[in-house]
Design a protein around this motif. Structure first.
Motif, short mmCIF file in Angstrom:
data_model
loop_
_atom_site.label_atom_id
_atom_site.label_comp_id
_atom_site.label_asym_id
_atom_site.label_seq_id
_atom_site.Cartn_x
_atom_site.Cartn_y
_atom_site.Cartn_z
N ALA A 115 0.82 -1.21 0.00
CA ALA A 115 0.00 0.00 0.00
C ALA A 115 0.86 1.26 0.00
CB ALA A 115 -0.94 0.00 1.20
N VAL A 116 2.05 1.16 0.53
CA VAL A 116 2.94 2.33 0.61
C VAL A 116 3.72 2.51 -0.70
CG1 VAL A 116 4.91 3.31 1.83
CG2 VAL A 116 3.13 2.14 3.10
N ARG A 117 3.91 1.41 -1.40
CA ARG A 117 4.69 1.45 -2.64
C ARG A 117 4.11 2.50 -3.57
NH1 ARG A 117 5.39 -4.16 -4.43
NH2 ARG A 117 6.69 -4.19 -2.59
N GLY A 118 4.96 3.33 -4.13
CA GLY A 118 4.52 4.40 -5.00
C GLY A 118 4.26 5.70 -4.26
N HIS A 119 4.17 5.63 -2.94
CA HIS A 119 3.91 6.83 -2.14
C HIS A 119 5.02 7.10 -1.14
CE1 HIS A 119 -0.04 6.78 -3.91
NE2 HIS A 119 -0.16 5.53 -3.54
N LEU A 138 8.20 10.37 2.88
CA LEU A 138 9.49 10.79 3.43
C LEU A 138 9.68 12.29 3.32
CD1 LEU A 138 11.75 7.90 2.08
CD2 LEU A 138 10.74 8.14 4.36
N LEU A 139 9.34 12.84 2.17
CA LEU A 139 9.47 14.29 1.99
C LEU A 139 8.57 15.05 2.97
CD1 LEU A 139 9.56 14.48 -1.92
CD2 LEU A 139 11.50 14.67 -0.35
N ALA A 140 7.37 14.53 3.17
CA ALA A 140 6.42 15.21 4.06
C ALA A 140 6.90 15.26 5.50
CB ALA A 140 5.05 14.55 3.99
N VAL A 141 7.46 14.17 6.01
CA VAL A 141 7.90 14.19 7.40
C VAL A 141 9.16 15.03 7.57
CG1 VAL A 141 6.77 12.04 8.05
CG2 VAL A 141 9.16 12.00 7.33
N LEU A 142 9.89 15.26 6.50
CA LEU A 142 11.10 16.10 6.59
C LEU A 142 10.80 17.57 6.37
CD1 LEU A 142 13.56 13.69 4.82
CD2 LEU A 142 13.66 14.44 7.21
N ALA A 182 8.18 9.19 12.88
CA ALA A 182 7.27 10.27 12.46
C ALA A 182 6.18 9.73 11.54
CB ALA A 182 8.05 11.38 11.79
N VAL A 183 6.54 8.86 10.61
CA VAL A 183 5.54 8.27 9.71
C VAL A 183 4.56 7.43 10.52
CG1 VAL A 183 5.19 6.61 7.83
CG2 VAL A 183 7.01 8.32 7.65
N GLN A 184 5.08 6.64 11.43
CA GLN A 184 4.21 5.79 12.25
C GLN A 184 3.28 6.65 13.12
OE1 GLN A 184 6.23 2.98 14.76
NE2 GLN A 184 4.43 1.69 14.89
N VAL A 213 -0.55 2.98 11.76
CA VAL A 213 -0.94 2.11 10.65
C VAL A 213 0.25 1.81 9.73
CG1 VAL A 213 -2.41 1.91 8.61
CG2 VAL A 213 -3.33 2.87 10.73
N LEU A 214 1.08 2.81 9.48
CA LEU A 214 2.22 2.62 8.58
C LEU A 214 3.48 2.36 9.40
CD1 LEU A 214 1.58 5.53 6.04
CD2 LEU A 214 0.93 3.12 5.84
N GLU A 215 4.08 1.22 9.15
CA GLU A 215 5.31 0.86 9.83
C GLU A 215 6.39 0.61 8.77
OE1 GLU A 215 4.90 -2.29 12.67
OE2 GLU A 215 3.02 -1.47 13.43
N LEU A 216 7.26 1.57 8.59
CA LEU A 216 8.33 1.43 7.61
C LEU A 216 9.53 0.74 8.25
CD1 LEU A 216 8.18 5.00 6.01
CD2 LEU A 216 7.03 2.90 5.26
N ARG A 217 10.25 0.03 7.44
CA ARG A 217 11.44 -0.68 7.91
C ARG A 217 12.69 0.05 7.42
NH1 ARG A 217 9.07 -4.52 10.31
NH2 ARG A 217 7.54 -5.93 9.47
N THR A 218 13.77 -0.12 8.16
CA THR A 218 15.02 0.54 7.78
C THR A 218 15.48 0.10 6.40
OG1 THR A 218 16.33 -1.13 8.93
CG2 THR A 218 15.80 0.88 10.16
N GLY A 219 15.25 -1.15 6.05
CA GLY A 219 15.63 -1.66 4.74
C GLY A 219 14.83 -1.05 3.61
N THR A 220 13.76 -0.38 3.96
CA THR A 220 12.93 0.31 2.97
C THR A 220 13.32 1.78 2.86
OG1 THR A 220 11.06 -1.15 3.42
CG2 THR A 220 10.56 0.95 2.36
#
Length: 113
Positions: A5-9, A14-18, A31-33, A39-46
């Motif tokens: 669901a995050v792919r493509g966005h 990332l730009l928004a939280v910065l 910040a994203v979480q 709901v959104l949990e990004l991984r460091t590898g991503t």
């Protein structure tokens, strides 16, 4: 939520939280979480490959900062990154309007002909 669901966005997220100022990688993930209500949990590898790519594109700049005994890379938006974020927001608005029109159509009252 599915990672797909995050792919493509991801770039826009990332730009928004910065936008509010420089952050290091784990702070970006947090910040994203936080903004997504968990709901959104990004991984460091991503995010790290994405941050490196955005930096190569000139949308972010980074610098090393010390935090106690450790050093961490902090990322911040460039002017080009701010312009790109504005475009991402506009594209997102158009996309959600179009999808919403299909999923939740407004049917005018009256007989169907």
């Amino acid at each position: 939520m599915k990672a797909d669901a995050v792919r493509g966005h991801l770039d826009g997220l990332l730009l928004a939280v910065l936008e509010s100022g420089p952050l290091h990688g784990y702070a970006i993930i947090a910040a994203v979480q936080r903004r997504s209500g968990g709901v959104l949990e990004l991984r460091t590898g991503t995010i790290y490959p994405a941050l490196n790519r955005l930096e190569r594109l000139g949308l972010l700049s980074s610098s090393w900062q010390s935090a106690g005994d450790r050093r961490r890379r902090c990322y911040e938006l460039t002017d080009a990154g701010r312009r790109t974020l504005a475009g991402e927001r506009s594209a997102w608005s158009e996309f959600t309007t179009a999808i919403g029109s299909v999923l939740n159509p407004v049917v005018p009252p009256g007989p169907v002909t």
